[in-house]
Design an enzyme around this catalytic site. Structure first.
Site, PDB file in Angstrom:
ATOM      1  N   PRO A 138      28.874 -35.758   2.748  1.00 34.34           N
ATOM      2  CA  PRO A 138      27.425 -35.641   2.576  1.00 34.34           C
ATOM      3  C   PRO A 138      26.841 -36.522   1.481  1.00 34.34           C
ATOM      4  O   PRO A 138      25.661 -36.400   1.153  1.00 34.34           O
ATOM      5  CB  PRO A 138      27.269 -34.163   2.191  1.00 34.34           C
ATOM      6  N   GLU A 139      27.652 -37.419   0.911  1.00 29.57           N
ATOM      7  CA  GLU A 139      27.237 -38.137  -0.291  1.00 29.57           C
ATOM      8  C   GLU A 139      25.912 -38.878  -0.139  1.00 29.57           C
ATOM      9  O   GLU A 139      25.071 -38.872  -1.042  1.00 29.57           O
ATOM     10  CB  GLU A 139      28.341 -39.128  -0.722  1.00 29.57           C
TER      11      GLU A 139
END
Length: 249
Positions: A138-139
């Site tokens: 999800p960065e």
């Protein structure tokens, strides 16, 4: 984090189950220390997470812009560029050794493997997932990038287009899809994780150690070598194997 040795097999367990094995810079330093301390007798490294999740990623206390929180995003973002990149390089060292020559690494993944947790699973050579496992990067949605060796290993496993999609959307990949696209070697019921990992470890350690290590090195180099270079590597490795076998006759 704790470790346990059983002959040629080293098991590394993330043991913060109350925090879903969330990771901190101390986690990565401890992982790097394990990698730096390996002896030649270790053939297989199993990475696990205690409790109901493999690892939910970065510890939430570090998602702060407060410069007074060591290892927090605010502290890191205020470092000079060279110092910051050196810090991240040290963090990456906790992951990269899992594909070091001489060992085969296996991630035993149950529940969530998110962010740093997904990248730790990706850093391993092989992955056994439970049916409830999900991987997610999800960065980008947080304004960041995957920086713990995840991009190179992901592209190796699933190819450019799918890796780009997974990184840019940050969507969750369930166990069935993970197996279909090559992220998971095996998917098993939760109750079968220990048995599946044990069976895989037994198979990995059954072959003669040097033949196993030479073969693993060849498969790893094949990802980047052109055919001519890889053919030469195969010839050299087989010559070493045959010379050793002849010396035993």
């Amino acid at each position: 984090m704790r470790t346990a040795r059983d002959g040629a097999v080293l098991t590394v367990t993330l043991d913060r189950p109350d925090q879903l094995n969330a990771q901190t810079p101390d986690t990565w330093a401890a992982l790097a220390a394990v990698g730096g301390g390996l002896d030649d007798g270790v053939r297989v490294v199993v990475v696990r997470g205690e409790g109901r999740a493999f690892s939910a990623g970065l510890d939430r206390t570090l998602f702060t812009l407060d410069p007074g929180t060591p290892g927090g995003l605010g502290e890191l973002g205020r470092l000079p560029a060279a110092e910051l990149q050196e810090r991240i390089r040290r963090y990456q060292a906790g992951f990269r050794w899992l594909r070091a020559p001489g060992i085969v690494s296996v991630a035993a993944v149950q529940g969530h493997a998110i962010g740093a947790g997904a990248q730790l699973a990706l850093a391993c050579d092989l992955r056994v997932l439970t049916e409830d496992a999900t991987l997610r990067l999800p960065e980008v949605g947080l304004g960041l990038v995957p920086d713990l060796t995840g991009t190179s290993t992901l592209v190796e496993l699933v190819g450019y287009s799918r890796a780009l999609e997974l990184c840019l959307t940050g969507r969750a990949v369930g166990a069935a899809e993970a197996q279909a696209v090559g992220l998971a070697n095996t998917v098993v019921p939760a109750a079968g994780l220990d048995g599946a990992v044990a069976a895989l470890v037994t198979a990995l350690t059954a072959a003669p150690v040097e033949a196993s290590r030479e073969t693993a090195a060849l498969v790893r180099s094949a990802v980047r070598n052109d055919p001519e270079t890889q053919d030469a590597a195969e010839r050299a490795a087989q010559a070493r194997r045959l010379a050793e076998l002849a010396g035993q006759g």
